[in-house]
Design a protein around this motif. Structure first.
Motif, mmCIF file in Angstrom:
data_model
loop_
_atom_site.group_PDB
_atom_site.id
_atom_site.type_symbol
_atom_site.label_atom_id
_atom_site.label_comp_id
_atom_site.label_asym_id
_atom_site.label_seq_id
_atom_site.Cartn_x
_atom_site.Cartn_y
_atom_site.Cartn_z
ATOM 1 N N GLU A 173 -42.025 -9.358 11.934
ATOM 2 C CA GLU A 173 -42.992 -8.512 12.633
ATOM 3 C C GLU A 173 -43.485 -9.148 13.923
ATOM 4 O O GLU A 173 -43.903 -8.445 14.856
ATOM 5 C CB GLU A 173 -44.190 -8.203 11.722
ATOM 6 N N LEU A 174 -43.443 -10.480 13.975
ATOM 7 C CA LEU A 174 -43.900 -11.168 15.176
ATOM 8 C C LEU A 174 -42.999 -10.841 16.361
ATOM 9 O O LEU A 174 -43.472 -10.623 17.477
ATOM 10 C CB LEU A 174 -43.934 -12.678 14.934
ATOM 11 N N ILE A 180 -42.837 -4.823 21.491
ATOM 12 C CA ILE A 180 -43.738 -3.722 21.828
ATOM 13 C C ILE A 180 -44.529 -4.045 23.096
ATOM 14 O O ILE A 180 -44.777 -3.168 23.932
ATOM 15 C CB ILE A 180 -44.683 -3.427 20.652
ATOM 16 N N ASP A 181 -44.901 -5.324 23.255
ATOM 17 C CA ASP A 181 -45.659 -5.741 24.436
ATOM 18 C C ASP A 181 -44.772 -5.919 25.664
ATOM 19 O O ASP A 181 -45.266 -6.304 26.731
ATOM 20 C CB ASP A 181 -46.397 -7.051 24.150
ATOM 21 N N GLY A 182 -43.477 -5.680 25.513
ATOM 22 C CA GLY A 182 -42.573 -5.750 26.655
ATOM 23 C C GLY A 182 -41.996 -7.120 26.930
ATOM 24 O O GLY A 182 -41.420 -7.352 28.006
ATOM 25 N N ILE A 188 -40.174 -14.375 23.893
ATOM 26 C CA ILE A 188 -40.500 -14.352 22.464
ATOM 27 C C ILE A 188 -40.148 -15.680 21.821
ATOM 28 O O ILE A 188 -40.925 -16.238 21.032
ATOM 29 C CB ILE A 188 -39.765 -13.193 21.767
ATOM 30 N N TRP A 189 -38.960 -16.196 22.164
ATOM 31 C CA TRP A 189 -38.535 -17.492 21.627
ATOM 32 C C TRP A 189 -39.464 -18.621 22.070
ATOM 33 O O TRP A 189 -39.848 -19.469 21.249
ATOM 34 C CB TRP A 189 -37.109 -17.773 22.110
#
Length: 281
Positions: A173-174, A180-182, A188-189
């Motif tokens: 989910e993270l 979702i935040d683009g 993300i990594w």
């Protein structure tokens, strides 16, 4: 009922006594060679082969440390070792994290095949690839350089496997929230996943620090100038010219081990957390 409650604490005490006695004996057995080497470094060479071997020194004398420090240029060799170790640790952490993230999180064709082939290479002994590594380093023109020393072990399959297990423990989910935040995969990594796998990164850092710090044979093959040798390789000067001065050899070895002990003491908590997380994953 009263008899049972009295027997239970007695049996518990007996069980813990046996367990801790066995653990202490095992610790003494494992520390025996190190304690003997420490004892030898504090005694004259003539007392080395006493019978039975002296685990504790008969008297303490630090002259071996002073003499071997004056004979060898320890600051130079420690600096060489730090350079090789830093390059090795940074490259392993960066490359293993980059390689493990897609294997753990992303879905692409042939993912399981790639991972299986990586794991299969773990059965190949490191010495089997030494000739290939040497020819590759020579072809790249990296003989006599620290890059040539580090490059064959810049990333290991075990480190990739460890980081993959750590990344799989992060909730999916993270990543979805980041999408979702683009945020892109790189962000993300870097900002979401890496902060959550710090224990695994600490394990890699500690293991590679020990491996690079104690690296002996490969630097001896690659480096042409003895002035570029790391500490473990430079200690061969003591074995060659002072083969019977075991006090000097032991003192030099103890000096080379001290940084590893210090690093382990500071990273022990992260090491245990990372190892437990890898086994759980």
């Amino acid at each position: 009922m009263a008899t049972l409650t009295k027997k239970q604490p007695a049996s518990k005490v007996l069980r813990y006594t046996v367990i801790y006695t066995l653990l202490i004996l095992f610790a003494i057995l494992m520390m025996g060679p190190f304690l003997w080497m420490l004892s030898v470094s504090l005694m004259p060479g003539k007392n080395v082969f006493t019978s039975p071997p002296a685990i504790l020194p008969t008297f303490i004398k630090f002259s071996n440390y002073a003499q071997v420090w004056n004979f060898m240029n320890f600051p130079k060799y420690i600096g060489n070792t730090l350079m090789i170790t830093l390059l090795g640790v940074v490259s392993n952490i960066a490359l293993s994290c980059l390689m493990a993230y897609p294997l753990a999180v992303l879905n692409f064709k042939g993912k399981q095949l790639v991972f299986t082939l990586l794991i299969a290479t773990m059965i190949v002994p490191a010495a089997a690839g030494m000739v290939v590594h040497y020819l590759t380093i020579k072809w790249l023109g990296l003989l006599g350089t620290y890059i040539g020393v580090v490059l064959p072990s810049a990333v290991t399959v075990f480190n990739v496997f460890l980081m993959r297990q750590a990344f799989q423990g992060v909730p999916a989910e993270l990543r979805d929230s980041g999408k979702i935040d683009g945020a892109g995969e790189l962000r993300i990594w870097l900002q979401l996943f890496l902060p959550l796998v710090k224990p695994a990164i600490a394990v890699i850092g500690l293991l590679e620090f020990m491996a690079m710090w104690n690296n002996f044979l490969w630097p001896l093959i690659v480096l042409k100038s003895p002035d570029m040798y790391p500490l473990a390789t430079a200690l061969t000067f003591l074995n060659g010219q002072f083969s019977y001065n075991f006090g000097w050899i032991a003192a030099g070895t103890i000096i080379s081990v001290v940084p590893i002990i210090i690093v382990f003491l500071f990273t022990q908590r992260y090491y245990m957390e990372g190892a437990a997380g890898a086994v759980k994953g």
